[in-house]
Design a protein around this motif. Structure first.
Motif, PDB file in Angstrom:
ATOM      1  N   ILE A 114       0.707  -1.082  -0.436  1.00 38.69           N
ATOM      2  CA  ILE A 114       0.088   0.141   0.257  1.00 38.69           C
ATOM      3  C   ILE A 114       1.194   1.211   0.152  1.00 38.69           C
ATOM      4  O   ILE A 114       1.323   1.532   0.548  1.00 38.69           O
ATOM      5  N   THR A 115       0.455   2.212  -0.821  1.00 39.60           N
ATOM      6  CA  THR A 115       1.551   3.628  -0.910  1.00 39.60           C
ATOM      7  C   THR A 115       0.159   4.715  -0.176  1.00 39.60           C
ATOM      8  O   THR A 115       0.002   5.212  -0.926  1.00 39.60           O
ATOM      9  N   LEU A 116       0.893   5.229   0.615  1.00 44.04           N
ATOM     10  CA  LEU A 116       0.288   6.500   1.280  1.00 44.04           C
ATOM     11  C   LEU A 116       1.246   7.202   1.070  1.00 44.04           C
ATOM     12  O   LEU A 116       2.170   8.128   1.292  1.00 44.04           O
ATOM     13  N   ASN A 117       0.467   8.323   0.232  1.00 44.13           N
ATOM     14  CA  ASN A 117       1.245   9.685  -0.310  1.00 44.13           C
ATOM     15  C   ASN A 117       0.786  11.017   0.784  1.00 44.13           C
ATOM     16  O   ASN A 117       0.884  12.254   0.432  1.00 44.13           O
ATOM     17  N   HIS A 118       0.430  10.438   1.396  1.00 42.73           N
ATOM     18  CA  HIS A 118       0.480  11.518   2.283  1.00 42.73           C
ATOM     19  C   HIS A 118       0.065  10.597   4.578  1.00 42.73           C
ATOM     20  O   HIS A 118      -0.370   9.732   4.597  1.00 42.73           O
ATOM     21  N   LYS A 164      11.493   1.131   3.001  1.00 41.25           N
ATOM     22  CA  LYS A 164      12.263   1.492   3.104  1.00 41.25           C
ATOM     23  C   LYS A 164      13.058   1.809   4.113  1.00 41.25           C
ATOM     24  O   LYS A 164      13.828   1.379   4.088  1.00 41.25           O
ATOM     25  N   THR A 165      12.295   1.689   5.156  1.00 37.80           N
ATOM     26  CA  THR A 165      13.290   2.000   6.732  1.00 37.80           C
ATOM     27  C   THR A 165      13.177   1.295   7.828  1.00 37.80           C
ATOM     28  O   THR A 165      13.683   0.646   8.438  1.00 37.80           O
ATOM     29  N   PRO A 195       3.964   7.793   8.540  1.00 36.43           N
ATOM     30  CA  PRO A 195       4.071   9.105   7.771  1.00 36.43           C
ATOM     31  C   PRO A 195       3.829   8.505   6.324  1.00 36.43           C
ATOM     32  O   PRO A 195       4.141   7.084   6.230  1.00 36.43           O
ATOM     33  N   ALA A 196       3.781   8.931   5.532  1.00 35.83           N
ATOM     34  CA  ALA A 196       3.554   8.359   3.770  1.00 35.83           C
ATOM     35  C   ALA A 196       5.175   8.023   4.025  1.00 35.83           C
ATOM     36  O   ALA A 196       6.060   7.665   4.178  1.00 35.83           O
ATOM     37  N   GLY A 197       4.729   7.289   3.015  1.00 35.50           N
ATOM     38  CA  GLY A 197       5.908   6.001   2.215  1.00 35.50           C
ATOM     39  C   GLY A 197       4.944   5.249   1.570  1.00 35.50           C
ATOM     40  O   GLY A 197       3.690   4.112   1.165  1.00 35.50           O
ATOM     41  N   THR A 198       5.586   3.962   1.306  1.00 36.74           N
ATOM     42  CA  THR A 198       5.376   2.472   0.269  1.00 36.74           C
ATOM     43  C   THR A 198       4.861   1.622   1.783  1.00 36.74           C
ATOM     44  O   THR A 198       6.198   0.805   2.735  1.00 36.74           O
TER      45      THR A 198
END
Length: 649
Positions: free
Chosen positions: A547-551, A574-575, A595-598
């Motif tokens: 799931i990608t969260l752009n906010h 990523k993290t 936070p925003a991210g994938t």
């Protein structure tokens, strides 16, 4: 007698128009917007006479250019919205879409859930949609764009016909420009009707087509009349199949013909062919529906069929003001036997009406009218939010949402106000109403009476007044004078009132619940309420979905079943940081800031030896989520978990 009856109808018609204006000006849920709405309304009333004078200087060619530019702009915004801002469709429209896909692929299995046995009235619209999906599949169109195309065609056909109707038959050029402005700046053209296929837009389109043909009949050639009759038959058959209460227009035709039979037979004679086609189309829908049910192998199941009394009972629930009540449905569903259900409803309806009493029933009618005509939330009907918002969209998301709400309210207030002024003018003047004007008025009254006195209400249902009021205004031969003249005393009064309202808004806003803004959503499902079996798997250790969260979000929820046998976490790709999603049936939920991210939404099995139960939704040929779900790294095509990520604004 006809004139007296007309005055009575006009007097009664003023009541819902006044309620419609009030309920869209003052809305508790959006108190902070009331001030802005009143300012916009005041500005519009002030500038309207000046714009009207300017409109009179425009040539027909300039008007046509303005119409062409406006419609082109609407289409461009629609295409952008379809591509970049798809929504997650749920509840009835998704169940219709899912079954339509099955039918288009040759499967006539209606028993995967009990939904259509509960609500067989949705079988015809499913059959219509299945035919469309079958045709579009043959020409290589994906299910996603097949649905986008049918929604776009229905909505834009409605827009084109309504614009042409106003252009040809309205005596006010300003009215046409106001309508185009509403279509451009409001959310009417870009939200529910554009992205969710259901029974509402076919109803609106059929009504506007019926009345346009009636108005243009006298000036049509023989060939055009033959074509018009064919169109009327087809449109009314399909509209009646899609929405069973569409028959109200046929009843309205019969009533108007009866009223005009004595003194105005010439009016009936001029229009008897299209009027007959409208009635005949509604009647032909009955055998067409029977043939269709036999073709798709649908059989009624009395064990699950919902009695009509259930909707009447729900409509008189004072706690919900007649809106759909989950508690009423739950209590009704407890009674499995059809006879028990009928006895239960009969007794409960009797008790509810006795509890309300005569005064309470009248109060309920007013409350239902307010719920029916308040259009604050219909733009979000049947969708859980955006599948994924684009990067940067969150910067304007809240503004666009509230702007859409404001413009919808403003448009409705203007439409109701114009109709009210014309109605009052006709009431106090000895006017001779024409047949089409009568028919629009009686049809509008018929739909209002049906929902207010009999059925449960929803603000989607109130949209039926849009085409009917447009026709009513175009055929009334009256120009509504909506304007105000500013003087020092009136300016001081308005400023004082606005200051008071602003203070109320600030106080109320401190206690208001924040509005949730969707970031990533997948809420399509067939629902366990209708006996959908939760998928079960054995020897599965990990289920995950990207799931990608752009906010950034502060509210993430996942639908879970009983006896889930897994733990739920979100891992940033990523993290590699983990965010736990604690599980409390029926939802796993995380209310902290993410936070925003994938992310990978991971369901890790607690005991691999036992079966794992997961709420999954298959879109069949429809991509319903950003990415497919993985079972031990093996993808399930067009299948997803049911989740929602949002932030408070």
């Amino acid at each position: 007698m006809l004139q007296r009856f007309y005055r009575i109808i006009l007097t009664l018609f003023c009541i819902p128009l006044i309620i419609g204006i009030i309920t869209n000006v003052f809305t508790k849920r959006y108190w902070p917007l009331t001030l802005i709405l009143l300012v916009l309304l005041g500005c519009w009333l002030f500038w309207r006479p000046k714009v009207a004078r300017y409109c009179q200087t425009l040539s027909n060619k300039q008007i046509k250019w303005l119409v062409a530019v406006a419609l082109s702009l609407i289409l461009l915004i629609q295409l952008f919205s379809l591509k970049e801002l798809p929504v997650s469709v749920y509840h009835d429209p998704y169940r219709v879409l899912y079954q339509a896909q099955r039918l288009s692929q040759g499967s006539h299995n209606w028993g995967e859930t009990t939904y259509f046995w509960h609500y067989p009235t949705n079988v015809p619209v499913t059959w219509i949609l299945a035919g469309w999906l079958y045709i579009t599949a043959k020409i290589g169109l994906s299910t996603v764009w097949a649905m986008n195309l049918i929604n776009l065609l229905l909505l834009d056909c409605f827009i084109l016909v309504s614009v042409k109707l106003i252009y040809r038959y309205s005596i006010s050029r300003l009215g046409l420009l106001e309508y185009l402005f509403f279509l451009i700046v409001s959310s009417f053209s870009y939200t529910y009707y554009l992205k969710v296929f259901y029974t509402d837009m076919p109803l609106l389109l059929a009504l506007i087509v019926d009345f346009y043909i009636l108005l243009s009949w006298s000036n049509s050639s023989t060939k055009k009349r033959i074509l018009a009759v064919i169109v009327l038959l087809a449109v009314n058959i399909f509209a009646q199949l899609a929405k069973s209460n569409f028959a109200i227009i046929a009843l309205a035709v019969v009533l108007v013909v009866a009223l005009f039979a004595k003194k105005q037979r010439a009016s009936i004679h001029r229009l008897y062919q299209p009027l007959l086609a409208i009635v005949l189309g509604c009647l032909l829908a009955l055998p067409t529906g029977k043939i269709m049910q036999n073709q798709v192998g649908f059989h009624h199941n009395e064990q699950y069929q919902v009695a009509l009394t259930h909707w009447i009972h729900m409509g008189y629930n004072p706690q919900t003001h007649g809106i759909y009540s989950g508690d009423d449905v739950h209590n009704f569903m407890k009674h499995k036997d059809p006879q028990d259900q009928k006895l239960y409803l009969k007794q409960q309806l009797k008790n509810r009406l006795q509890h309300l009493g005569p005064l309470g029933i009248v109060k309920q009618w007013f409350a239902k009218t307010s719920s029916l005509l308040n259009i604050n939330s219909w733009i979000c009907a049947y969708n859980g939010g955006f599948i994924k918002i684009p990067r940067g969209y969150s910067a304007v998301q809240a503004f666009l949402h509230y702007w859409g709400v404001l413009m919808n309210q403003l448009g409705y207030i203007i439409l109701f106000s114009a109709a009210l002024i014309v109605t009052l003018k006709n009431l106090f003047k000895k006017t001779s109403p024409n047949l089409v004007n009568w028919l629009s008025l009686i049809t509008a009254g018929g739909f209002l009476l049906f929902y207010i006195l009999i059925w449960e209400v929803n603000n989607r249902y109130g949209q039926v007044l849009i085409p009917l009021l447009l026709v009513y205004l175009c055929t009334a031969k009256q120009t509504p004078q909506l304007a105000i003249k500013w003087r020092k005393s009136s300016v001081l009064t308005v400023v004082s009132c606005l200051a008071v309202i602003f203070g109320i808004c600030l106080v109320d806003d401190l206690h208001a619940k924040p509005q949730k803004m969707s970031v990533a959503t997948q809420t399509s499902q067939l629902s366990h309420q209708f006996k959908f079996k939760t998928p079960e798997f054995r020897q599965i250790s990990l289920i995950e979905q990207q799931i990608t969260l752009n906010h950034a979000v502060n509210n993430f929820t996942l639908l879970i079943p009983k006896r889930a046998n897994y733990t739920t976490t979100l891992q940033n790709t990523k993290t590699k940081k983990y965010y736990p999603v604690p599980m409390t049936y029926p939802l796993a939920s995380n209310q902290s800031v993410i936070p925003a991210g994938t992310y990978k939404l991971q369901l890790k099995t607690i005991d691999p030896q036992n079966k794992i139960r997961v709420v999954l939704t298959s879109g069949l040929g429809l991509k319903i989520a950003q990415q497919d779900v993985l079972l031990d790294n093996k993808p399930l095509h067009h299948t997803s978990l049911v989740y929602k990520a949002s932030y408070d604004r």
